[in-house]
Enzyme design. Structure first.
Site, PDB file in Angstrom:
ATOM      1  CB  SER A 174      -1.024   0.095   1.186  1.00  0.00           C
ATOM      2  OG  SER A 174      -1.791  -1.343   1.108  1.00  0.00           O
TER       3      SER A 174
HETATM    4  N1  SAM Z   1      -0.872  -4.753   4.188  1.00  0.00           N
HETATM    5  C1  SAM Z   1      -0.228  -5.049   3.013  1.00  0.00           C
HETATM    6  C2  SAM Z   1       1.120  -4.287   3.176  1.00  0.00           C
HETATM    7  O1  SAM Z   1       1.664  -3.981   3.830  1.00  0.00           O
HETATM    8  O2  SAM Z   1       2.015  -4.817   2.009  1.00  0.00           O
HETATM    9  C3  SAM Z   1      -1.186  -4.441   1.767  1.00  0.00           C
HETATM   10  C4  SAM Z   1      -1.549  -5.647   1.159  1.00  0.00           C
HETATM   11  S1  SAM Z   1      -2.333  -5.408  -0.417  1.00  0.00           S
HETATM   12  C5  SAM Z   1      -2.915  -3.591  -0.644  1.00  0.00           C
HETATM   13  C6  SAM Z   1      -3.890  -6.472  -0.155  1.00  0.00           C
HETATM   14  C7  SAM Z   1      -3.707  -7.721   0.310  1.00  0.00           C
HETATM   15  O3  SAM Z   1      -4.682  -8.410   0.593  1.00  0.00           O
HETATM   16  C8  SAM Z   1      -3.106  -8.563  -0.707  1.00  0.00           C
HETATM   17  O4  SAM Z   1      -2.056  -9.155  -0.510  1.00  0.00           O
HETATM   18  C9  SAM Z   1      -4.188  -9.633  -1.107  1.00  0.00           C
HETATM   19  O5  SAM Z   1      -3.819 -10.862  -1.607  1.00  0.00           O
HETATM   20  C10 SAM Z   1      -4.777  -9.630   0.234  1.00  0.00           C
HETATM   21  N2  SAM Z   1      -6.073 -10.211   0.463  1.00  0.00           N
HETATM   22  C11 SAM Z   1      -7.086 -10.097  -0.364  1.00  0.00           C
HETATM   23  N3  SAM Z   1      -8.149 -10.770  -0.075  1.00  0.00           N
HETATM   24  C12 SAM Z   1      -7.918 -11.369   1.013  1.00  0.00           C
HETATM   25  C13 SAM Z   1      -8.567 -12.360   1.922  1.00  0.00           C
HETATM   26  N4  SAM Z   1      -9.753 -12.711   1.777  1.00  0.00           N
HETATM   27  N5  SAM Z   1      -8.102 -12.921   3.220  1.00  0.00           N
HETATM   28  C14 SAM Z   1      -6.333 -12.484   3.139  1.00  0.00           C
HETATM   29  N6  SAM Z   1      -5.766 -11.655   2.240  1.00  0.00           N
HETATM   30  C15 SAM Z   1      -6.515 -10.991   1.229  1.00  0.00           C
END
Ligand code: SAM
Length: 218
Positions: A68
């Site tokens: 992010s």
């Molecule tokens: N917090 C992260 C960082 O610091 O890098 C940002 C991550 S990115 C914007 C969002 C993440 O949510 C992705 O890696 C995606 O695979 C994950 N994601 C999406 N749906 C999800 C779910 N149902 N359970 C767990 N992770 C999920």
């Protein structure tokens, strides 16, 4: 990708500049700014892209996902009002950067990611950096009931609605921060659990996240 862990004057200087940018954009929680100033964001990038690590931008981390934007990380973290020792559930571990920021603030972090490759990387890299979180692989849209209740819950992907399960897993007095909207844009929503079935909800600014994919999501 080849990862390298060297934090020299160039990266430290760039991190200070990033903190100044975030201050100018309205982030005013000193503890959050301090955490951003401390965690080496370039450790989450291949060395080829270190020059991108302290720009206030989201960046691809593989599997179609992103680390992010620092402003978004700071904004969500600020809304959580983390106190030392808070038990925090993060849904969407991604790179692990947000989890490190939470740990810098003294949180005990439970973090879940659905993409196996990203999960495997954070399980190795974060402890190497000195950050100890509880890592889980799977669909976090239903939370992690086995470890509930949580003082704070942060969702770092865009949800179509607030999953009921997350509200249930929040402690009384706890805060949930979740971007809610359609595939294009989402509003940041904060929910304070004031009593067992009582919530105070605030709808804040607009963001653009990758989608939360799962049983209680897209
Ligand atoms: N917090 C992260 C960082 O610091 O890098 C940002 C991550 S990115 C914007 C969002 C993440 O949510 C992705 O890696 C995606 O695979 C994950 N994601 C999406 N749906 C999800 C779910 N149902 N359970 C767990 N992770 C999920």
């Amino acid at each position: 990708m080849a990862y390298k862990f060297v934090d020299n004057y160039r990266e430290k200087g760039a991190r200070k500049q990033l903190v100044d940018i975030l201050k100018k954009k309205g982030i005013d929680d000193e503890s959050v700014l301090k955490a951003i100033g401390k965690v080496p964001r370039h450790y989450f990038f291949d060395e080829t892209f270190w020059n991108q690590a302290y720009k206030d931008i989201a960046f691809p981390i593989g599997e179609g996902q992103t680390i992010s934007q620092p402003y978004t990380v700071a904004y969500q973290t600020q809304l959580l009002h983390i106190k030392k020792g808070n038990k925090v559930l993060e849904i969407g571990t991604g790179s692990g950067y947000q989890a490190c920021i939470l740990m810098e603030l003294g949180a005990k972090v439970y973090t879940i990611e659905r993409q196996e490759k990203l999960y495997e990387r954070t399980v190795q890299v974060l402890p190497y950096m000195g950050y100890k979180a509880h890592f889980f692989l799977g669909d976090g849209s239903k939370g992690i009931p086995e470890h509930a209740p949580y003082d704070k819950i942060i969702v770092t992907a865009g949800a179509p609605m607030v999953p009921e399960e997350l509200l249930r897993q929040l402690a009384i007095g706890g805060i949930l921060v979740i971007p809610v909207g359609d595939a294009e844009t989402q509003k940041m929503v904060t929910i304070l659990k004031t009593a067992e079935n009582d919530y105070e909800r605030h709808v804040l600014d607009t963001f653009r996240f990758v989608p939360l994919v799962g049983d209680r999501a897209w």
